[in-house]
Design a protein around this motif. Sequence first.
Motif, PDB file in Angstrom:
ATOM      1  N   UNK A  10       0.832  -1.205   0.000  1.00  0.00           N
ATOM      2  CA  UNK A  10       0.000   0.000   0.000  1.00  0.00           C
ATOM      3  C   UNK A  10       0.867   1.257   0.000  1.00  0.00           C
ATOM      4  N   UNK A  11       1.930   1.226   0.791  1.00  0.00           N
ATOM      5  CA  UNK A  11       2.866   2.350   0.834  1.00  0.00           C
ATOM      6  C   UNK A  11       3.501   2.582  -0.529  1.00  0.00           C
ATOM      7  N   UNK A  12       3.864   1.486  -1.190  1.00  0.00           N
ATOM      8  CA  UNK A  12       4.525   1.580  -2.490  1.00  0.00           C
ATOM      9  C   UNK A  12       3.608   2.216  -3.524  1.00  0.00           C
ATOM     10  N   UNK A  13       2.371   1.789  -3.551  1.00  0.00           N
ATOM     11  CA  UNK A  13       1.420   2.363  -4.506  1.00  0.00           C
ATOM     12  C   UNK A  13       1.218   3.857  -4.250  1.00  0.00           C
ATOM     13  N   UNK A  14       1.166   4.222  -2.993  1.00  0.00           N
ATOM     14  CA  UNK A  14       0.952   5.619  -2.643  1.00  0.00           C
ATOM     15  C   UNK A  14       2.120   6.489  -3.125  1.00  0.00           C
ATOM     16  N   UNK A  15       3.339   5.944  -3.080  1.00  0.00           N
ATOM     17  CA  UNK A  15       4.504   6.697  -3.535  1.00  0.00           C
ATOM     18  C   UNK A  15       4.392   7.090  -5.001  1.00  0.00           C
ATOM     19  N   UNK A  16       3.672   6.293  -5.782  1.00  0.00           N
ATOM     20  CA  UNK A  16       3.549   6.555  -7.216  1.00  0.00           C
ATOM     21  C   UNK A  16       2.465   7.580  -7.541  1.00  0.00           C
ATOM     22  N   UNK A  76      14.280  -8.613   5.101  1.00  0.00           N
ATOM     23  CA  UNK A  76      15.351  -7.888   5.784  1.00  0.00           C
ATOM     24  C   UNK A  76      15.057  -6.414   5.995  1.00  0.00           C
ATOM     25  N   UNK A  77      13.988  -5.890   5.376  1.00  0.00           N
ATOM     26  CA  UNK A  77      13.731  -4.456   5.447  1.00  0.00           C
ATOM     27  C   UNK A  77      12.240  -4.167   5.540  1.00  0.00           C
ATOM     28  N   UNK A  78      11.921  -3.026   6.118  1.00  0.00           N
ATOM     29  CA  UNK A  78      10.528  -2.570   6.174  1.00  0.00           C
ATOM     30  C   UNK A  78      10.140  -1.799   4.917  1.00  0.00           C
ATOM     31  N   UNK A  79      11.077  -1.611   4.012  1.00  0.00           N
ATOM     32  CA  UNK A  79      10.784  -0.861   2.795  1.00  0.00           C
ATOM     33  C   UNK A  79      10.159  -1.765   1.735  1.00  0.00           C
ATOM     34  N   UNK A  80       9.272  -1.218   0.921  1.00  0.00           N
ATOM     35  CA  UNK A  80       8.741  -1.978  -0.213  1.00  0.00           C
ATOM     36  C   UNK A  80       9.873  -2.311  -1.182  1.00  0.00           C
ATOM     37  N   UNK A  81       9.819  -3.495  -1.774  1.00  0.00           N
ATOM     38  CA  UNK A  81      10.841  -3.927  -2.726  1.00  0.00           C
ATOM     39  C   UNK A  81      10.202  -4.184  -4.083  1.00  0.00           C
ATOM     40  N   UNK A  82      10.740  -3.531  -5.112  1.00  0.00           N
ATOM     41  CA  UNK A  82      10.325  -3.791  -6.488  1.00  0.00           C
ATOM     42  C   UNK A  82      11.305  -4.798  -7.088  1.00  0.00           C
ATOM     43  N   UNK A  83      10.774  -5.863  -7.675  1.00  0.00           N
ATOM     44  CA  UNK A  83      11.627  -6.926  -8.205  1.00  0.00           C
ATOM     45  C   UNK A  83      12.030  -6.670  -9.648  1.00  0.00           C
ATOM     46  N   UNK A  84      13.320  -6.748  -9.906  1.00  0.00           N
ATOM     47  CA  UNK A  84      13.818  -6.839 -11.278  1.00  0.00           C
ATOM     48  C   UNK A  84      13.635  -8.306 -11.667  1.00  0.00           C
TER      49      UNK A  84
END
Length: 271
Positions: A10-16, A76-84
């Motif tokens: 949800x956080x990741x989508x909001x960033x966009x 390992x992180x609380x940040x959203x991760x976008x996969x390559x």
Amino acid sequence: MPLTTAEKRATFRKLHGSGCFVIPNPWDIGSAQALQHMGFKALASTSAGFAWSIGKADNRVTLDEVCAHLTALCSATDLPVNADFESGFAQEPEQVGANVARAVRTGIAGLSIEDSTGDKDKPLYERALGIERIKAARAAIDADTSGVLLVGRCEGFLVGQADLAMVIDRLQAYAEAGADCLYAPGIRTKEQISAVVKAVDPKPVNLLLGWPGLSVAEAAELGVRRISVGGSLARAAWGGFMRAAQEIAEKGTFTELGNGYAGGELNKMFG
């Protein structure tokens, strides 16, 4: 408390939704945690950086290796991760969809699918097949209402087909096929970037910056929503390593080791 996968997505989508943010590319757990420590809001994996870290060339890692890597980064992180996710580790749309469904289960917040074939004689998938591959990825993401953000990539500029009109046509088709964000790695000029942004508006555009040039502010003025650096941070780290190791091997001196980051600061950051 650690964020849930749903909260990260949800956080990741909001960033966009507005503004411009940098999504740097770690290659292992330590680099991911360091980037979180520095205050970045999201991360993206790098196929090249990860491949080098396990002693392989880019585009030579397996689906199993990538999924294990993505699981480790997300944990390992609380940040959203976008996969390559490279080309989806398959050619046929049905298998691309199955592989995307597997990637979604690693906890990622976003995922990109390329249209490159890996064949130097025919480097891009046919347009129609490229569209079907994006549709299959979209269907796989939607099947479990995961909320993972789908990025459609056209690799034309990276495979020697620097035809902006062709790239824009494909990006528009990928947007219609269900891509949430569009990406044309290799475009560099303000004119190229602005043209891509306008062509796929209102959908957001990811810009690759792996060289000196535009600033974040300048990219934002062009309408870019997010900026990634691909394998550039990994290359920078390898640059320091290779310079120091080559000096030792070739000269028997240790001058470059004096340029390393302070161990005490690293221990403090990871402590």
